[in-house]
Design a protein around this motif. Structure first.
Motif, short mmCIF file in Angstrom:
data_model
loop_
_atom_site.label_atom_id
_atom_site.label_comp_id
_atom_site.label_asym_id
_atom_site.label_seq_id
_atom_site.Cartn_x
_atom_site.Cartn_y
_atom_site.Cartn_z
N LEU A 129 0.82 -1.22 0.00
CA LEU A 129 0.00 0.00 0.00
C LEU A 129 0.85 1.27 0.00
N LEU A 130 1.99 1.24 0.68
CA LEU A 130 2.87 2.42 0.69
C LEU A 130 3.41 2.71 -0.71
N ILE A 131 3.85 1.64 -1.40
CA ILE A 131 4.35 1.83 -2.77
C ILE A 131 3.22 2.25 -3.68
N THR A 132 2.04 1.63 -3.46
CA THR A 132 0.87 2.01 -4.27
C THR A 132 0.55 3.49 -4.07
N TRP A 133 0.58 3.92 -2.78
CA TRP A 133 0.30 5.34 -2.49
C TRP A 133 1.29 6.25 -3.20
N MET A 134 2.57 5.89 -3.17
CA MET A 134 3.60 6.72 -3.79
C MET A 134 3.41 6.79 -5.30
N LEU A 135 3.22 5.62 -5.94
CA LEU A 135 3.01 5.60 -7.39
C LEU A 135 1.72 6.33 -7.77
N HIS A 136 0.71 6.09 -6.95
CA HIS A 136 -0.58 6.73 -7.17
C HIS A 136 -0.43 8.26 -7.19
N MET A 137 0.25 8.80 -6.18
CA MET A 137 0.48 10.24 -6.09
C MET A 137 1.27 10.76 -7.28
N ILE A 138 2.36 10.05 -7.59
CA ILE A 138 3.23 10.53 -8.67
C ILE A 138 2.50 10.53 -10.00
N LEU A 139 1.77 9.46 -10.29
CA LEU A 139 1.12 9.34 -11.60
C LEU A 139 -0.10 10.25 -11.72
N ILE A 140 -0.92 10.31 -10.64
CA ILE A 140 -2.08 11.21 -10.69
C ILE A 140 -1.62 12.66 -10.76
N GLY A 141 -0.69 13.03 -9.86
CA GLY A 141 -0.17 14.40 -9.87
C GLY A 141 0.49 14.74 -11.18
N GLY A 142 1.29 13.81 -11.70
CA GLY A 142 1.96 14.05 -12.97
C GLY A 142 0.99 14.23 -14.11
N SER A 143 -0.07 13.40 -14.13
CA SER A 143 -1.04 13.52 -15.22
C SER A 143 -1.75 14.87 -15.18
#
Length: 612
Positions: A105-119
């Motif tokens: 979940l921590l890695i998911t949260w990090m990737l989630h933030m990076i990809l959503i924010g980046g998009s």
């Protein structure tokens, strides 16, 4: 792109990001394990994350944001939506498997933030760096690195169609020097404007400090005037707060901005008490001062506002303007009348029974009145007498006469007639129930009789600008300020006062001309200044009080009561009674003698020239 298509695209992109985030997380932690051994848990986690992401994204309005203008606020919204959706998914895992895959979940949260924010921020990245920009923008220096200056810079950077491109700030706060704001350096203070403009080849300067006083604006403008760059200014703080304009609506610096004095702050409560719900009559309502008095009064919601004037076009113009804004708020009435028509004035005063009268109607042009003294008397003296006596007869509460600093030790007919008008209302004030007062102020910038319109025409014609004398000075104020003073004086009236505004330092006419030339985008040498000589009746400088009136009482910030002496009523009555039998020269002589307290000469003229 329509809103529905945009929404569908964002939901699809977010769904792919969510699935990618959780699958990549499992793969990173269990690279040698068949992901299908987690098939049910992985599928449930993915489904939970997608559903809760969309719910929280909708809750925080992530699908309604204009992402090309994204900032910290939008980033916080993303952070909340991602964090809560991942947290809820962890809770779902606990319910199903009695365990939480925290690292996943921590890695998911990090990737989630990076990809959503980046998009999302890719919209802004595209806008800021990859959209085609105008290549012929003018280099702009912003004076003021505070909140307003930063807003101006951001607006210019974001607006790709703007003609201006900010390249530097100047600010007197040394703590900001050598720092960067939005990637724009703060290069120094106001005194360095000339050097910075030359070094960076600046085309435009924007003064971005809305709370500046007029003296500070004048100081900054003098520094800007040493360069060839065009100087503009953002709107006043009052207009920004009222929402009349936005911070990026730049305007040219006006001569009113450079008037080195601060406007008088008014007692809004007392004004409201004297005007709200009352019937108010304004004479000369189509003139520069009269029309502005009407605008100011309208802000206080009277019951009725009567616009009285002699010129039909000017009355029609102010009527249309006021009706467009206030027609549903109070009754607006118009009357075409000459204040010299005594019967008509008495009829109107009886008809409307006003609570307050502001008497602004007058002949004010000095050279014209010098050549036509009898007309000045008819309008300024007899006209005032008609309106004032009608107000007295029909019980008007307050009568305010708009006077002039030219009434002090007058050397011209216009000033003398204004002093006579003051004497008329002072005489009535002795016994009347009506509170009669007069208000003196200096020249009004932008009025029809002001030198500004003349100077502008001369500049437009290529010059030269004509100034009477290099040392001639005048007191100046703006039309709105003059009108507010008149209204404030009405609330202070006790009867018989002559109110005088503390108008600060007098201004040299030649300096005013020079400022207007440079504000118009020309140099002094291009337009030129020619001295025409003092005209008949003009003084080198004006006064607000003469020696007999110096004893004054401060009744309001920057407002004083001048102890204007009242002449013997017989002297005033003699002139009014014998006016029709006087020659032009006798009219002029008597006006100036009486207004200047020449008692011996008055008696001599009365005995030898005109029979009593």
């Amino acid at each position: 792109m329509t809103y529905n298509r945009r929404l569908s695209l964002l939901i699809l992109v977010d769904s792919l990001i969510v699935l990618s985030s959780i699958y990549i997380s499992f793969w990173m932690l269990f690279p040698d394990t068949n992901l299908f051994r987690f098939d049910s848990l992985l599928l449930l986690s993915s489904l939970s994350l997608i559903i809760w992401h969309h719910l929280f994204a909708y809750s925080y309005k992530l699908y309604q944001k204009a992402w090309q203008y994204a900032s910290v606020g939008e980033l916080i919204g993303i952070l909340k939506a991602v964090t809560f959706s991942v947290a809820v998914t962890g809770f779902v895992q606990l319910l199903v498997d009695q365990d939480i895959y925290i690292r996943v979940l921590l890695i998911t949260w990090m990737l989630h933030m990076i990809l959503i924010g980046g998009s999302r921020f890719s919209f802004r990245l595209y806008r800021d760096y990859y959209r085609k920009q105008k290549t012929d923008k003018k280099k702009t220096l912003i004076v003021g690195a505070g909140a307003a200056g930063t807003m101006v810079a951001r607006q210019l950077l974001q607006n790709h169609e703007a003609d201006l491109h900010p390249v530097a700030f100047v600010d007197d706060d040394v703590k900001k020097h050598k720092l960067q704001i939005l990637g724009i350096p703060v290069l120094g203070d106001v005194k360095e404007i000339e050097t910075i403009v030359q070094d960076l080849d600046i085309d435009n300067i924007i003064i971005a400090i809305p709370s500046l006083g007029k003296k500070e604006i004048n100081t900054i403008y003098k520094e800007c005037g040493k360069t060839d760059a065009k100087t503009q200014i953002i709107p006043m703080l009052e207009d920004l707060m009222l929402g009349k304009v936005s911070v990026n609506e730049f305007r040219d610096v006006e001569v009113e901005d450079l008037l080195g004095r601060e406007p008088v702050k008014l007692d809004m409560k007392s004004i409201s008490e004297s005007i709200t719900g009352k019937t108010v009559l304004v004479t000369g309502a189509g003139g520069s001062i009269g029309s502005e008095i009407c605008r100011q009064i309208s802000n206080f919601n009277p019951e009725k506002l009567i616009l009285l004037g002699h010129g039909e076009n000017s009355i029609y113009t102010i009527e249309i303007e006021l009706r467009a804004q206030y027609d549903q708020s109070f009754t607006i009435l118009t009357e075409i009348a000459d204040i010299q028509d005594r019967d008509k004035i008495f009829h109107l005063m009886e008809k409307y029974q006003p609570d307050v009268v502001y008497h602004a109607a007058a002949h004010k042009h000095v050279p014209l009145m010098e050549r036509n003294p009898e007309e000045a008397v008819k309008n300024n003296v007899f006209g005032t007498k008609n309106v004032a006596e009608a107000a007295d007869t029909f019980g008007v509460g307050t009568f305010v006469l708009v006077s002039s600093d030219k009434a002090v030790n007058p050397t011209n007919v216009m000033g003398a007639t204004k002093r006579f008008a003051e004497m008329v209302v002072q005489t009535l004030a002795q016994e009347s129930r009506t509170k009669f007062v007069a208000v003196r102020f200096g020249n009004v910038l932008g009025s029809r009789g002001s030198v500004i319109p003349l100077f502008k025409k001369q500049i437009q014609a290529g010059g030269p600008v004509t100034v009477t004398h290099p040392d001639m000075t005048r007191y100046f104020m703006t039309i709105p300020e003059a009108s507010r003073l008149v209204i404030q004086a009405g609330t202070l009236a006790r009867g018989g006062e002559v109110f005088v505004l503390d108008m600060g330092e007098p201004v040299k006419i030649v300096d005013l001309a020079k400022n207007l030339i440079t504000l118009s985008g020309y140099s002094i040498d291009e337009i030129g200044i020619r001295y025409s000589g003092i005209r008949p009746g003009e003084k080198m400088y004006e006064e607000l009080l003469n020696e007999d009136e110096i004893h004054k009482e401060n009744v309001f910030p920057k407002i004083h009561i001048g102890k204007a002496s009242l002449k013997d009523e017989n002297v005033l009555g003699y002139f009014l009674s014998n006016f029709s039998d006087m020659s032009i020269d006798e009219i002029r002589s008597y006006l100036l003698l009486v207004a200047n307290n020449k008692e011996n000469e008055i008696q001599h003229l009365s005995k030898t020239r005109i029979p009593v």
